[in-house]
Structure formats: structure tokens, C-alpha cells
Design an enzyme around this catalytic site. Structure first.
Site, PDB file in Angstrom:
ATOM      1  N   SER A   5       0.844  -1.186   0.000  1.00 18.67           N
ATOM      2  CA  SER A   5       0.000   0.000   0.000  1.00 18.67           C
ATOM      3  C   SER A   5       0.879   1.235   0.000  1.00 18.67           C
ATOM      4  CB  SER A   5      -0.913   0.010   1.229  1.00 18.67           C
ATOM      5  OG  SER A   5      -1.784   1.122   1.194  1.00 18.67           O
ATOM      6  N   HIS A  31      -2.288   7.318  -4.760  1.00 21.01           N
ATOM      7  CA  HIS A  31      -2.487   6.173  -3.874  1.00 21.01           C
ATOM      8  C   HIS A  31      -2.498   4.912  -4.727  1.00 21.01           C
ATOM      9  CE1 HIS A  31      -5.593   3.180  -2.593  1.00 21.01           C
ATOM     10  NE2 HIS A  31      -4.802   3.140  -1.536  1.00 21.01           N
ATOM     11  N   ARG A  58      -3.150  -6.375  -3.328  1.00 21.12           N
ATOM     12  CA  ARG A  58      -3.265  -7.254  -2.166  1.00 21.12           C
ATOM     13  C   ARG A  58      -3.796  -8.634  -2.547  1.00 21.12           C
ATOM     14  NH1 ARG A  58      -6.902  -3.253  -2.429  1.00 21.12           N
ATOM     15  NH2 ARG A  58      -9.106  -3.818  -2.540  1.00 21.12           N
ATOM     16  N   SER A 112       1.511   2.397  10.542  1.00 24.39           N
ATOM     17  CA  SER A 112       1.483   2.039   9.126  1.00 24.39           C
ATOM     18  C   SER A 112       0.122   2.343   8.509  1.00 24.39           C
ATOM     19  CB  SER A 112       1.810   0.557   8.954  1.00 24.39           C
ATOM     20  OG  SER A 112       3.112   0.269   9.431  1.00 24.39           O
TER      21      SER A 112
END
Length: 300
Positions: A88, A102, A106, A263
Site C-alpha cells: 500500500s 495512492h 493485495r 502504518s
């Protein structure tokens, strides 16, 4: 598959962070290795106070264990174990002429009591959030996304572009967070797409990220800007924060699975403003951006 994808995101993290350090020319990424008490951990890399990047993070994690009760309810299962890994990233440039970006890629597995995989899927995407509208930048970003998608299915770009526009929507503001890109989730094996096919697609998108973003940074990073431009950037960053804390599923998943808070919240910018009932001047560049955010646009 989980080992293969985790190895991929480790290498991708190295590639992205080294490239961004080269672009910045001043700041470097600070690395933190962390462990999750319930199982797994990650490698967080954060850059701050650079020449180009005011704050950014490129994080990987691989966590496993018993699925928390809140997530069991969410998925409609009982006493399930899981594995989840991903990369990420969020980058907040210093200049308001350079867009925030962004991205996330995943992989998730869920197991029964015998440890057998009972469900597995990929997810991810990448999206652009500018403060000033340069249409050629939006076109470049979306063209790069479309090129990656078209190698795997002719419908993927339009489908995942539409999902991105719907997902990154600040419903309480009735406006988009940015100019979109791609968003896909629960990509499971079908007659048409095996998990290997999904792996190839997701890594194709991951490999396209630098091509999509870096040329925009290089083109805009040295443009002049004023304090008024900077104020507008900080006001718009407030909307970014609102989305991440109110609507973002990744943030909520991290909090519900006892993820590492530093995080999870690295996506938040360092300087933000919330100005009461702020409206830009009619006909201004700021107003031009808002008009696009009120109605998702076709870029390619």
C-alpha cells in the site's frame, strides 16, 4: 500463490522506493520492520520533508491468524483463519501542482479448520488526486491504466475505472476524492480467469504504477506556486483525510485486525486545513477542479 505474491510485492517495494528517492534527490525512506502479535508483520518505509515529497509511505505487510470476530461477521463465517498480504502506498508531494497518488495491490486467503483454502482473491488499484487540474496528466494516468488492463481483458479498464469512481466517492460531500484510476476487489477464480491469470493481471497493474505517475511528477514538480495555492492544497487534503477515516475499507480492515497503527495512518498528510464553509471563486482553477470532482469524467 501467497509466497509468490509476497515475493513480488517485496521486490516492487524496492523498485518504487529507490525510484522515488532518485526523483526527490534529498530525502530517503526510513524503514521500520514490525511484527503483529497475532501473526505476521511488515516492512514500512516512510519518506518525509523531501524536496519533492512532503510525506509518503510505501508499505508491505503479510499478516495471518484467526480472523477477528468483527471480520468474521463481515465475511459471514465462523472461526476462520486467514492470510493477507499487500503493498500500500500514498505519496503527498510538497508542491500543490503535483498530485497525490495512492495505490494498493493485495492478496487474501481464508482457511477451514483443516487448514485448507476455502476462499482466495486479489484486489487493488491505483488512483490520482490532484489539487490543480492538468487534463493531460489525467489522460496519461488513465491511458497507462488502460494499457495494463487491455493486455488481460478488453472490459477490465472500463469496469474497474467505474468501480474506482464509485469507491473513492466522499458521499457526505457528494464529490470524488480525485480523478480516479482503477479499483478491483474479490478477484476470484472463474472459468475465464484462473488465480494465475489474476496474479498476472494484478502484477501488470503494479508494474505500471511508476509509468503512470513518475512522468507527471517530473513535469509538474518545478512549477511555481503561491501561498494561496498551498492553502488550497491543504484544504483539499482535508477531504482526503475524511475519506480515509470515514469510508476506506483498507483503513477499517487494518484497525479491526489490530494492524500497526503507524502504518495504517501513514496515508494522512502532515499539513491539512479545515476552513469553515469554504468555496473557491467562480471561474478559478480551484473551481475548475471541483466541477470535475462533482461528476466522474471519461478520460480515454
Amino acid at each position: 500463490m501467497k509466497d509468490k505474491f509476497y515475493s513480488y510485492i517485496q521486490n516492487l517495494q524496492d523498485t518504487i522506493t529507490s525510484t522515488l528517492e532518485s526523483i526527490d534527490g534529498k530525502a530517503t525512506f526510513r524503514q521500520d520492520l514490525w511484527e503483529r502479535p497475532e501473526g505476521g508483520g511488515g516492512r514500512t518505509r516512510v519518506i518525509e520533508n523531501g524536496k519533492v515529497f512532503e510525506k509518503g509511505g510505501v508499505n508491505i505487510s503479510a499478516v495471518h491468524g484467526k480472523l477477528p470476530e468483527s471480520m468474521q461477521t463481515y465475511f459471514g463465517v465462523k472461526d476462520a483463519n486467514f492470510f493477507a498480504c499487500g503493498l500500500s502506498l500514498v505519496l503527498h508531494p510538497k508542491s500543490p501542482m503535483v498530485p497525490t497518488v495512492h495505490a494498493n495491490w493485495r492478496y487474501f486467503e481464508m482457511y477451514n479448520e483443516q487448514g485448507e483454502i476455502v476462499d482466495q482473491w486479489f484486489g487493488g488499484g491505483q488512483d490520482l488526486t490532484p489539487y490543480y487540474l492538468f487534463e493531460e496528466d489525467a489522460i496519461h494516468f488513465h491511458n497507462t491504466c488502460k494499457t495494463a488492463c487491455d493486455k488481460h481483458h478488453p472490459d477490465f479498464y472500463q469496469e474497474y475505472k467505474t468501480k474506482c469512481d464509485k469507491y473513492f466517492w466522499n458521499s457526505h460531500r457528494n464529490e470524488a476524492r480525485g480523478l480516479g484510476g482503477l479499483f478491483f476487489d474479490y478477484c476470484k477464480a472463474t472459468d475465464e480467469m484462473s488465480m494465475e491469470d489474476w496474479y498476472n493481471f494484478v502484477t501488470e497493474v503494479g508494474n505500471s504504477f511508476l509509468e503512470a505517475y513518475v512522468p507527471i511528477v517530473e513535469k509538474r514538480k518545478n512549477l511555481p506556486y503561491t501561498e494561496a495555492n498551498r492553502t488550497w492544497q491543504e484544504i483539499r487534503r482535508g477531504r482526503y483525510v475524511e475519506f480515509n477515516l470515514v469510508h476506506d475499507k483498507g483503513t477499517l480492515f487494518g484497525l479491526r485486525t489490530n494492524g500497526r497503527i503507524e502504518s495504517i495512518l501513514m496515508s494522512l498528510p502532515p499539513h491539512v486545513q479545515w476552513v469553515y464553509d469554504h468555496h473557491p471563486e467562480e471561474g478559478s482553477p480551484e473551481a475548475a477542479l471541483l466541477s470535475v470532482l462533482k461528476q466522474p469524467k471519461t478520460w480515454v
